[in-house]
Design an enzyme around this catalytic site. Sequence first.
Site, PDB file in Angstrom:
ATOM      1  N   HIS A   1     -54.378  33.437  -3.490  1.00 45.43           N
ATOM      2  CA  HIS A   1     -55.185  33.640  -2.285  1.00 45.43           C
ATOM      3  C   HIS A   1     -56.668  33.743  -2.633  1.00 45.43           C
ATOM      4  CE1 HIS A   1     -51.491  34.367   0.015  1.00 45.43           C
ATOM      5  NE2 HIS A   1     -52.240  34.299   1.097  1.00 45.43           N
TER       6      HIS A   1
ATOM      7  N   LYS B   1     -42.552  40.878   2.539  1.00 53.26           N
ATOM      8  CA  LYS B   1     -41.769  42.089   2.805  1.00 53.26           C
ATOM      9  C   LYS B   1     -42.719  43.215   3.188  1.00 53.26           C
ATOM     10  CE  LYS B   1     -41.317  44.189  -1.687  1.00 53.26           C
ATOM     11  NZ  LYS B   1     -40.577  44.386  -2.886  1.00 53.26           N
TER      12      LYS B   1
END
Length: 174
Positions: A36, A101
């Site tokens: 990222h 998650k």
Amino acid sequence: MKKITLPLSKNEKLQLHAGDCVLASGTLFTARDCAHKRLFALLDEGKPLPFPLENAFIYYAGPCPAPEGKACGSCGPTTSARMNTFAPRLLKLGLGGMVGKGEMSEETREAIREQKAIYFAAIGGAGAFYGNAIKSSELVAFPDLLSEAIYRLQIEDFPLVVAIDPDGNSIYDK
């Protein structure tokens, strides 16, 4: 359990609601923290991204090397909250959704709602199971990051739960 194929159209996303269980097939791109950061550096420099962001789905995971006869090794989700600083900008640039998650920030949830995107929760601790649902894995970018590089995964019957739906409803509110 609903069967879906990624990427999803906006209309298909609107049919899903927080708490729905799905079996996903189709394409996911992996990206964790380091990837990222590199995507953001490319964006900041005005350079093209290594994959089309429009309606893509990013899986917050780092696949392990494939054992003989398999497309991928263990590939479980990482904690999504670590991507909260990145998700809103990517969503505004056309990202269709994410898989990971745990909870996401209120800012990310609002960006999901504004963009009519979706966030799926994967089952933590089930990396080997998810690895078996990956039918192919192709390195896309940043090979020096090893398992944190960006990979294009072709998945089949990948079990997920709609964690935040396009209206901003979240399973974490219940």
